[in-house]
Design a protein around this motif. Sequence first.
Motif, PDB file in Angstrom:
ATOM      1  N   GLY A 238       3.893  -9.308  -5.875  1.00  0.00           N
ATOM      2  CA  GLY A 238       3.378 -10.649  -5.654  1.00  0.00           C
ATOM      3  C   GLY A 238       4.379 -11.529  -4.929  1.00  0.00           C
ATOM      4  O   GLY A 238       5.440 -11.083  -4.479  1.00  0.00           O
ATOM      5  N   SER A 239       4.040 -12.804  -4.853  1.00  0.00           N
ATOM      6  CA  SER A 239       4.903 -13.754  -4.134  1.00  0.00           C
ATOM      7  C   SER A 239       5.707 -14.638  -5.080  1.00  0.00           C
ATOM      8  O   SER A 239       6.219 -15.678  -4.679  1.00  0.00           O
ATOM      9  CB  SER A 239       4.031 -14.640  -3.231  1.00  0.00           C
ATOM     10  N   SER A 240       5.790 -14.220  -6.344  1.00  0.00           N
ATOM     11  CA  SER A 240       6.505 -15.027  -7.321  1.00  0.00           C
ATOM     12  C   SER A 240       8.002 -15.029  -7.050  1.00  0.00           C
ATOM     13  O   SER A 240       8.608 -13.989  -6.779  1.00  0.00           O
ATOM     14  CB  SER A 240       6.252 -14.489  -8.733  1.00  0.00           C
ATOM     15  N   GLY A 241       8.599 -16.208  -7.132  1.00  0.00           N
ATOM     16  CA  GLY A 241      10.050 -16.306  -6.995  1.00  0.00           C
ATOM     17  C   GLY A 241      10.732 -16.438  -8.341  1.00  0.00           C
ATOM     18  O   GLY A 241      11.947 -16.615  -8.417  1.00  0.00           O
ATOM     19  N   SER A 242       9.954 -16.357  -9.401  1.00  0.00           N
ATOM     20  CA  SER A 242      10.477 -16.520 -10.753  1.00  0.00           C
ATOM     21  C   SER A 242      11.001 -15.202 -11.302  1.00  0.00           C
ATOM     22  O   SER A 242      10.478 -14.133 -10.991  1.00  0.00           O
ATOM     23  CB  SER A 242       9.389 -17.067 -11.677  1.00  0.00           C
ATOM     24  N   ALA A 243      12.027 -15.299 -12.130  1.00  0.00           N
ATOM     25  CA  ALA A 243      12.573 -14.097 -12.765  1.00  0.00           C
ATOM     26  C   ALA A 243      11.656 -13.580 -13.874  1.00  0.00           C
ATOM     27  O   ALA A 243      11.827 -12.464 -14.346  1.00  0.00           O
ATOM     28  CB  ALA A 243      13.956 -14.399 -13.343  1.00  0.00           C
ATOM     29  N   TRP A 244      10.674 -14.395 -14.270  1.00  0.00           N
ATOM     30  CA  TRP A 244       9.788 -14.015 -15.379  1.00  0.00           C
ATOM     31  C   TRP A 244       8.352 -13.780 -14.929  1.00  0.00           C
ATOM     32  O   TRP A 244       7.508 -13.447 -15.743  1.00  0.00           O
ATOM     33  CB  TRP A 244       9.810 -15.094 -16.466  1.00  0.00           C
ATOM     34  N   GLY A 245       8.055 -13.966 -13.653  1.00  0.00           N
ATOM     35  CA  GLY A 245       6.708 -13.713 -13.155  1.00  0.00           C
ATOM     36  C   GLY A 245       5.694 -14.675 -13.741  1.00  0.00           C
ATOM     37  O   GLY A 245       5.899 -15.895 -13.778  1.00  0.00           O
ATOM     38  N   LEU A 246       4.587 -14.130 -14.220  1.00  0.00           N
ATOM     39  CA  LEU A 246       3.508 -14.945 -14.777  1.00  0.00           C
ATOM     40  C   LEU A 246       3.956 -15.745 -15.993  1.00  0.00           C
ATOM     41  O   LEU A 246       3.344 -16.758 -16.327  1.00  0.00           O
ATOM     42  CB  LEU A 246       2.329 -14.049 -15.168  1.00  0.00           C
ATOM     43  N   ARG A 247       4.992 -15.286 -16.647  1.00  0.00           N
ATOM     44  CA  ARG A 247       5.450 -15.968 -17.863  1.00  0.00           C
ATOM     45  C   ARG A 247       5.856 -17.415 -17.583  1.00  0.00           C
ATOM     46  O   ARG A 247       5.769 -18.262 -18.478  1.00  0.00           O
ATOM     47  CB  ARG A 247       6.614 -15.207 -18.490  1.00  0.00           C
ATOM     48  N   THR A 248       6.346 -17.702 -16.361  1.00  0.00           N
ATOM     49  CA  THR A 248       6.721 -19.077 -16.021  1.00  0.00           C
ATOM     50  C   THR A 248       5.868 -19.650 -14.885  1.00  0.00           C
ATOM     51  O   THR A 248       5.823 -20.865 -14.708  1.00  0.00           O
ATOM     52  CB  THR A 248       8.205 -19.147 -15.609  1.00  0.00           C
ATOM     53  N   ASP A 249       5.189 -18.782 -14.121  1.00  0.00           N
ATOM     54  CA  ASP A 249       4.332 -19.282 -13.037  1.00  0.00           C
ATOM     55  C   ASP A 249       3.040 -19.890 -13.568  1.00  0.00           C
ATOM     56  O   ASP A 249       2.408 -20.714 -12.913  1.00  0.00           O
ATOM     57  CB  ASP A 249       3.984 -18.136 -12.066  1.00  0.00           C
ATOM     58  N   VAL A 250       2.618 -19.469 -14.742  1.00  0.00           N
ATOM     59  CA  VAL A 250       1.382 -19.974 -15.351  1.00  0.00           C
ATOM     60  C   VAL A 250       1.745 -20.867 -16.533  1.00  0.00           C
ATOM     61  O   VAL A 250       2.587 -20.505 -17.364  1.00  0.00           O
ATOM     62  CB  VAL A 250       0.476 -18.807 -15.819  1.00  0.00           C
ATOM     63  N   MET A 251       1.084 -22.032 -16.581  1.00  0.00           N
ATOM     64  CA  MET A 251       1.332 -22.963 -17.676  1.00  0.00           C
ATOM     65  C   MET A 251       0.115 -23.018 -18.589  1.00  0.00           C
ATOM     66  O   MET A 251      -1.031 -22.968 -18.141  1.00  0.00           O
ATOM     67  CB  MET A 251       1.620 -24.361 -17.125  1.00  0.00           C
TER      68      MET A 251
END
Length: 270
Positions: A186-199
């Motif tokens: 995916g295009s996530s720049g987060s180290a946790w993926g969906l865990r921090t991209d989704v609120m």
Amino acid sequence: MASPVFSSGKEFQPNARFEQMNQPVSADQLQAQFDLPSATPEQTNRMTYEGVVSKTAIIAVGAFIAAVPGYLIPNVLAMYASALVAFVVSLVIIFRKKNSPALIAIYAVTEGYFLGALTTFIETRFEVPGAGLQALVATFATFAVVLALYRSGKVRYTSKMRRFLMISGLAYLVFSLFNLGYMIFGSSGSAWGLRTDVMVGPVPLGVVIGIAAVLIACVSLIADFDFIDNAVKNGAPKEIEWKAAFGLILTLVWLYIEFLRIIAILFGRR
């Protein structure tokens, strides 16, 4: 799900039978046994709760000692290498019929180094000093509470809990694999993926998932205690204590990692 050590081991099932319990005994031999003074668990060579506790403590202390160099002198390559070795060794221990304290010692050392290095990485990468100590305290506090509830008789491993573990454990595994794919492709720049991209409202999804994982791990601990209870009551051989202790350690490691991740997501910088 319950620790694979217990769920895959026949010796921890409610109706397990062992060779020393199935030997034919004559009337004279039986009378002679009744005339003897009460034997200690060491003399009967049977598994005890105290033996499981002491061996769990030995493994935990060994892992903690190995975690010190990982925490103080972390190395990314060594961290991943130790994680791989610990994973492979744990699979061998789980599916190996004979107990091997030597393999468990190898697991304790490699897993300990990995956890130490991982803790330093998270504390520095996400700027959450003290996260390791907080996660450690939370892990053992949770263990103590669950154990106290189980020993009080207020909580027991039931068929409903078994179904809950199967369904929730599978759901958590599917999410983890999906999140890993999202992070890689995916295009996530987060180290946790969906865990921090989704609120979920004001809270990151990772906190909600983490709390759910801790609850699953708590039920898994109840299952672990129940399996150990079965083995002790069925007169399992004393060497099974090592495998039981190893199974408990696996669940505690899972708890520690979940607490560490929750703390990093809540209080760390992204």
